[in-house]
Design an enzyme around this catalytic site. Structure first.
Site, mmCIF file in Angstrom:
data_model
loop_
_atom_site.group_PDB
_atom_site.id
_atom_site.type_symbol
_atom_site.label_atom_id
_atom_site.label_comp_id
_atom_site.label_asym_id
_atom_site.label_seq_id
_atom_site.Cartn_x
_atom_site.Cartn_y
_atom_site.Cartn_z
ATOM 1 N N LYS A 178 30.232 -1.852 13.002
ATOM 2 C CA LYS A 178 31.007 -2.628 13.986
ATOM 3 C C LYS A 178 31.296 -1.662 15.132
ATOM 4 O O LYS A 178 32.210 -0.852 15.071
ATOM 5 C CB LYS A 178 32.316 -3.111 13.345
ATOM 6 C CG LYS A 178 32.853 -4.418 13.884
ATOM 7 C CD LYS A 178 33.219 -4.408 15.355
ATOM 8 C CE LYS A 178 34.601 -3.826 15.608
ATOM 9 N NZ LYS A 178 34.865 -3.644 17.053
ATOM 10 N N GLU A 254 38.472 9.397 10.659
ATOM 11 C CA GLU A 254 38.601 10.386 11.731
ATOM 12 C C GLU A 254 39.457 9.749 12.813
ATOM 13 O O GLU A 254 39.032 8.790 13.454
ATOM 14 C CB GLU A 254 37.230 10.774 12.258
ATOM 15 C CG GLU A 254 36.524 11.717 11.303
ATOM 16 C CD GLU A 254 35.028 11.595 11.331
ATOM 17 O OE1 GLU A 254 34.485 11.002 12.271
ATOM 18 O OE2 GLU A 254 34.390 12.085 10.385
ATOM 19 N N CYS A 288 38.142 12.996 21.264
ATOM 20 C CA CYS A 288 39.203 13.168 20.255
ATOM 21 C C CYS A 288 39.603 14.624 20.119
ATOM 22 O O CYS A 288 40.736 14.938 19.783
ATOM 23 C CB CYS A 288 38.724 12.627 18.920
ATOM 24 S SG CYS A 288 37.178 13.377 18.395
ATOM 25 N N GLU A 390 49.472 10.870 21.741
ATOM 26 C CA GLU A 390 48.102 10.953 22.242
ATOM 27 C C GLU A 390 47.926 10.017 23.437
ATOM 28 O O GLU A 390 48.262 8.842 23.350
ATOM 29 C CB GLU A 390 47.104 10.557 21.140
ATOM 30 C CG GLU A 390 45.670 10.676 21.599
ATOM 31 C CD GLU A 390 44.661 10.164 20.563
ATOM 32 O OE1 GLU A 390 44.882 9.093 19.988
ATOM 33 O OE2 GLU A 390 43.649 10.848 20.363
HETATM 34 P P1 NAD Z 1 40.668 1.923 18.042
HETATM 35 O O1 NAD Z 1 41.353 2.370 16.807
HETATM 36 O O2 NAD Z 1 41.392 1.025 18.969
HETATM 37 O O3 NAD Z 1 39.310 1.171 17.692
HETATM 38 C C1 NAD Z 1 38.302 1.767 16.906
HETATM 39 C C2 NAD Z 1 37.486 0.680 16.241
HETATM 40 O O4 NAD Z 1 38.300 -0.002 15.285
HETATM 41 C C3 NAD Z 1 36.973 -0.389 17.201
HETATM 42 O O5 NAD Z 1 35.663 -0.743 16.821
HETATM 43 C C4 NAD Z 1 37.933 -1.538 16.972
HETATM 44 O O6 NAD Z 1 37.394 -2.810 17.271
HETATM 45 C C5 NAD Z 1 38.196 -1.399 15.481
HETATM 46 N N1 NAD Z 1 39.447 -2.018 15.014
HETATM 47 C C6 NAD Z 1 40.613 -2.145 15.679
HETATM 48 N N2 NAD Z 1 41.545 -2.746 14.915
HETATM 49 C C7 NAD Z 1 40.951 -3.006 13.723
HETATM 50 C C8 NAD Z 1 41.392 -3.617 12.514
HETATM 51 N N3 NAD Z 1 42.643 -4.062 12.360
HETATM 52 N N4 NAD Z 1 40.511 -3.715 11.488
HETATM 53 C C9 NAD Z 1 39.254 -3.238 11.615
HETATM 54 N N5 NAD Z 1 38.771 -2.663 12.735
HETATM 55 C C10 NAD Z 1 39.615 -2.537 13.784
HETATM 56 O O7 NAD Z 1 40.196 3.260 18.787
HETATM 57 P P2 NAD Z 1 39.481 3.387 20.204
HETATM 58 O O8 NAD Z 1 40.482 3.038 21.268
HETATM 59 O O9 NAD Z 1 38.184 2.675 20.160
HETATM 60 O O10 NAD Z 1 39.165 4.959 20.267
HETATM 61 C C11 NAD Z 1 40.087 5.916 20.693
HETATM 62 C C12 NAD Z 1 40.769 6.562 19.491
HETATM 63 O O11 NAD Z 1 39.782 7.096 18.621
HETATM 64 C C13 NAD Z 1 41.655 7.742 19.851
HETATM 65 O O12 NAD Z 1 42.820 7.690 19.071
HETATM 66 C C14 NAD Z 1 40.818 8.952 19.453
HETATM 67 O O13 NAD Z 1 41.549 10.120 19.157
HETATM 68 C C15 NAD Z 1 40.119 8.422 18.250
HETATM 69 N N6 NAD Z 1 38.904 9.194 17.981
HETATM 70 C C16 NAD Z 1 38.908 10.073 16.935
HETATM 71 C C17 NAD Z 1 37.775 10.837 16.676
HETATM 72 C C18 NAD Z 1 37.749 11.822 15.534
HETATM 73 O O14 NAD Z 1 36.669 12.275 15.198
HETATM 74 N N7 NAD Z 1 38.864 12.177 14.944
HETATM 75 C C19 NAD Z 1 36.639 10.694 17.474
HETATM 76 C C20 NAD Z 1 36.683 9.792 18.545
HETATM 77 C C21 NAD Z 1 37.820 9.041 18.782
#
Ligand code: NAD
Length: 486
Positions: A178, A254, A288, A390
């Site tokens: 997804k 992550e 991230c 963040e």
């Molecule tokens: P997000 O958590 O909003 O979304 C990530 C994914 O989860 C998307 O595909 C979204 O549609 C899905 N999602 C959202 N709610 C959900 C639910 N209730 N059930 C299932 N899936 C759901 O994150 P984002 O805004 O896309 O990305 C930014 C965040 O990602 C920041 O917090 C960043 O630090 C983190 N990030 C972490 C790493 C790492 O390796 N630690 C790497 C990249 C980004």
């Protein structure tokens, strides 16, 4: 106008409900195309296809054959490099130079590196003594875990997705991906590549949609999923953990960070400034592993801030194909509104705005884009929200410190624990710092440099588990203990 359909059982299909939503270009807000939103019908079909594929021709492949197939996938991504580059830049607005150096090559490398590392890794085997003298052979046997749900963010779409799909497939699993609703393109394109390379239908599936009450939640709560690997916000991770608790499914997470950069007076200041420029502003701060808190030893504080400001002032915003640009927009107008709310909050919390703090004048045709200024603050209290939460934008707060134990306390005073960067020429101090920092990754005099065979993941609320190299084996395989009495 493009149409982003799901990729299920080797075919591109639209949503039965006909529900679609817009995919917009963050450079100017223009419409790229429409994304089909998966409902229960599509998620069920994708999970069923993935389950069936677990026992089909995919299961008959030896590990060596799987490795060859994944090497072919990597080669095909490289052959179609320009297609992936265009798709990634259109979705994210990031400079093509960055996607060319980082996103697309790593997208291909994630298939070869993991397939080769995992294939070469031995599984434990022991010879036991037994009273009758004949002995026993006790060994481990690894098999795929099953159907893996792969939930991805938008900041490094192809790179982060393949970081999971690569090892998942290398271990013989099947996947339902997804992608983020903001960045559907490269996951969709990878479906074409899978077919072109002869990866059996159902092994790689993609469902598009949003998170809550949409494709994301339908997928993570689906009983046909055996394990969930997720990259995204910590808050989302909590939701997914709840979904995974039903049926006791395994998770790998992550999540977010509020990463410190620590600059000692004995460092090579040129390199510390240059490294902090990258870690704070690369990909418009949407990494991230980026640095949003910088601690600088007092004797070099003023000079460091002056030089970081000069560096930020030299960043050149522009569209991906602008050869002079090295700074793109944020992912969306929604994210721009969030980052700007922190910019306003910083002022309200008493920050000195050293540079930036607003939206740049880009002019036509970029008015509808998600542009933002790189921003540096000083003078905030340690418990200010801007220093503790963040933001995920091109911004950092810089604060002086006097003692090593003081800065360790400041760096660790957070619920997050993804990574830290330390700039010092003193090897003993570097080793002490690496041991004291409560994070999953520490960089000394570098940033973002990592052998793909090493462990990746965060401590505290930045994640659960480690992926990368053989560390992914624990998550992507089921380890069976076999004991044969001889
Ligand atoms: P997000 O958590 O909003 O979304 C990530 C994914 O989860 C998307 O595909 C979204 O549609 C899905 N999602 C959202 N709610 C959900 C639910 N209730 N059930 C299932 N899936 C759901 O994150 P984002 O805004 O896309 O990305 C930014 C965040 O990602 C920041 O917090 C960043 O630090 C983190 N990030 C972490 C790493 C790492 O390796 N630690 C790497 C990249 C980004």
């Amino acid at each position: 106008m493009q149409e982003f359909r799901h990729f299920i059982n080797g075919k591109f299909v639209g949503s039965a409900s006909g529900v679609v939503f817009d995919n917009r270009n963050p450079v100017d807000g223009s419409l790229i195309g429409q994304i089909h939103e998966a409902g229960p019908a599509e998620v069920n079909a994708a999970v069923s296809a993935a389950r069936e594929a677990l026992t089909g021709p995919w299961a008959q492949l030896t590990q060596a054959q799987r490795t060859l197939l994944l090497q072919r996938v990597a080669a095909r991504i490289t052959e179609r490099f320009e297609d992936f580059l265009r798709a990634e830049c259109l979705d994210t607005g990031k400079p093509a130079t960055m996607a060319r150096e980082v996103d697309i090559p790593r997208g291909a490398a994630n298939f070869t590196a993991f397939a080769e590392t995992l294939a070469a890794h031995p599984t434990e085997s022991f010879q036991l003594d037994t009273p009758d003298g004949a002995g026993a052979l006790n060994y481990g046997l690894r098999g795929p875990k099953g159907v893996i749900a792969v939930i991805c963010p938008w900041n490094l779409p192809l790179l982060l997705m393949t970081f999971k799909v690569g090892p998942a497939l290398a271990c013989g699993n099947t996947v339902v991906v997804k992608p983020s609703e903001e960045t559907p393109a490269t996951a969709t394109l990878l479906g074409e590549v899978m077919n072109e390379c002869g990866v059996p239908a159902g092994v790689y599936n993609v469902v598009h949609g949003l998170g809550p009450q949409s494709a994301g939640e339908l997928l993570t709560s689906h009983a046909g999923i055996d394990a969930i690997t997720f990259t995204g916000e910590t808050r989302t991770g909590e939701h997914i953990m709840r979904a995974a608790s039903v049926g006791l499914r395994n998770i790998s997470m992550e999540c977010g960070g509020k990463n410190p950069g620590i600059v000692f007076a004995d460092c090579d200041l040129d390199k510390a400034v240059e490294g902090t420029m990258r870690s704070a502003f690369l990909n418009c701060g949407q990494v991230c592993l980026g640095t949003e808190r910088v601690y600088v030893e007092r004797p070099v504080f003023d000079e460091f801030v002056t030089r970081l400001k000069l560096g930020a002032a030299r960043l050149s915003p522009g569209a991906p194909d602008d050869a002079n640009a090295n700074f793109g927009p944020l992912i969306s107008r929604e994210h721009q509104a969030k980052v700007l709310s922190y910019y306003r909050l910083a002022t309200a919390e008493g920050a000195t705005v050293e540079i930036g703090g607003g939206v740049p004048e880009m002019g036509a045709p970029f008015d509808g884009g998600a542009w933002i200024e790189p921003t540096i603050w000083t003078g905030l209290a340690d418990d200010a929200r801007v220093v503790t939460e963040e933001i995920f934008g091109p911004c950092c707060h810089v604060r002086p410190f006097d003692r090593e134990d003081e800065v360790v306390g400041l760096a660790n005073d957070t619920r997050y624990g993804l990574c830290a960067v330390v700039w010092t020429q003193n090897v003993a101090r570097a080793a002490r710092m690496a041991a004291s920092l409560e994070v999953g990754l520490v960089w000394i005099n570098s940033w973002y440099l990592r052998d793909l065979r090493t462990a990746f993941g965060g401590a505290k609320q930045s994640g659960i588990g480690r992926e990368g190299g053989i560390h992914g084996l624990e998550f992507y395989t089921e380890l069976k203990n076999v004991c044969v009495k001889l």
